[in-house]
Design a protein around this motif. Sequence first.
Motif, short mmCIF file in Angstrom:
data_model
loop_
_atom_site.label_atom_id
_atom_site.label_comp_id
_atom_site.label_asym_id
_atom_site.label_seq_id
_atom_site.Cartn_x
_atom_site.Cartn_y
_atom_site.Cartn_z
N GLN A 73 0.81 -1.21 0.00
CA GLN A 73 0.00 0.00 0.00
C GLN A 73 0.85 1.27 0.00
O GLN A 73 0.59 2.20 -0.75
CB GLN A 73 -0.94 0.01 1.21
N THR A 74 1.87 1.29 0.83
CA THR A 74 2.72 2.48 0.93
C THR A 74 3.59 2.64 -0.31
O THR A 74 3.65 3.71 -0.92
CB THR A 74 3.60 2.41 2.18
N LEU A 75 4.25 1.56 -0.70
CA LEU A 75 5.17 1.62 -1.83
C LEU A 75 4.43 1.91 -3.14
O LEU A 75 4.93 2.64 -4.00
CB LEU A 75 5.95 0.31 -1.95
N ALA A 76 3.25 1.32 -3.32
CA ALA A 76 2.51 1.50 -4.57
C ALA A 76 1.97 2.92 -4.72
O ALA A 76 1.55 3.31 -5.81
CB ALA A 76 1.36 0.50 -4.65
N ASN A 77 1.96 3.68 -3.64
CA ASN A 77 1.54 5.08 -3.70
C ASN A 77 2.73 6.03 -3.71
O ASN A 77 2.57 7.23 -3.50
CB ASN A 77 0.63 5.41 -2.52
N ASP A 78 3.90 5.48 -3.95
CA ASP A 78 5.13 6.29 -3.97
C ASP A 78 5.03 7.38 -5.03
O ASP A 78 4.67 7.13 -6.19
CB ASP A 78 6.33 5.39 -4.26
N GLU A 79 5.33 8.61 -4.64
CA GLU A 79 5.18 9.76 -5.53
C GLU A 79 6.09 9.67 -6.76
O GLU A 79 5.71 10.06 -7.86
CB GLU A 79 5.48 11.05 -4.76
N LEU A 81 7.10 6.97 -8.30
CA LEU A 81 6.53 6.01 -9.25
C LEU A 81 5.42 6.65 -10.07
O LEU A 81 5.37 6.50 -11.30
CB LEU A 81 5.99 4.79 -8.50
N TRP A 82 4.52 7.36 -9.41
CA TRP A 82 3.39 7.95 -10.12
C TRP A 82 3.81 9.14 -10.98
O TRP A 82 3.25 9.37 -12.04
CB TRP A 82 2.30 8.36 -9.12
N PHE A 106 0.63 12.63 -7.06
CA PHE A 106 0.76 12.37 -8.49
C PHE A 106 -0.15 11.22 -8.93
O PHE A 106 -0.45 11.09 -10.12
CB PHE A 106 2.22 12.09 -8.86
N ARG A 107 -0.57 10.41 -8.00
CA ARG A 107 -1.57 9.39 -8.35
C ARG A 107 -2.88 10.07 -8.75
O ARG A 107 -3.50 9.70 -9.76
CB ARG A 107 -1.80 8.45 -7.18
#
Length: 295
Positions: A73-79, A81-82, A106-107
């Motif tokens: 959850q935390t890593l997949a919302n990394d700014e 990455l988005w 940025f998501r």
Amino acid sequence: MGQILDRSFADATNTKNNQSIIFLFRFVYHLFHVLIIVVTKVSDISQLPPELALEILKNLNATDLCLASCVWQTLANDEILWLGLCKSIWRYVSIYKRAHHEGISFRKIYLQLDEGTLRFNAGEGLKYFIENKLLDDTCEEISKFIHNTRKLHATEKRKLLKERRDVLERLIELQSYENQFLPNALRQFFAKLDAPEERNEYLSILIENFSKRFYECNKDLGLSIETIYVLCFSLILLSIDLTSPHIKNKMSKREFIRNTRRAIINGTLSDELAGHFYDNIYLIGHVARSTTIAR
């Protein structure tokens, strides 16, 4: 598997000039052992080290990244990455400059840009982008946005540029044709700015602005803006002539050279250069592949 790699590694070390082969086998050998350790010791992928998880997430698209948030959850919302996903499609948008200051993720920006692109391609123009403060309503910002965006539908983009001539002119100024052969530069131009399907005022405006920009990028060629303008239309007509299945009597190189030189009033064009233009169209094809500009 390990025995095979060990044996292959031993054989490779007995040959000359095999440093690259040795490195490759070492890499595969160690990678194999790392994978064995991960599979045997990590029963839950959420237990993977953050560094390894990030490397995996970097290769996902937006949909898969949203699904991955169920595990990381935390890593997949990394700014970062988005932001990378945003810039892979929309390389320049006004909101990027103030996103951090305004605390916008940025998501969220990605989802809004995706929605705005769908609406633009459906005929709504830039209204969504501007109303949601993703894009500043200025000639410079709109031009940079169009120049750096991949998913905008060509037909809708053409409609916008017909209405916003200031954006069209600035967009062409952002193109670079330095040291390019004229037919190839025209192909690049029409790949970026889709040509109309028939000869009209808009096509003339496109060619006029392209001629100015090509001249600015290649002043040492000795071709005037007027000469480039005439050559562009000559190349378009030649493209139609040579590629259309409905035209049986194709224009010869001699005819093209003669007709083009006659059309150029205030300028000169060598037979050699005109011949190279003809050869380029004959071998590579239409300067506006995706369009069918009528005579």
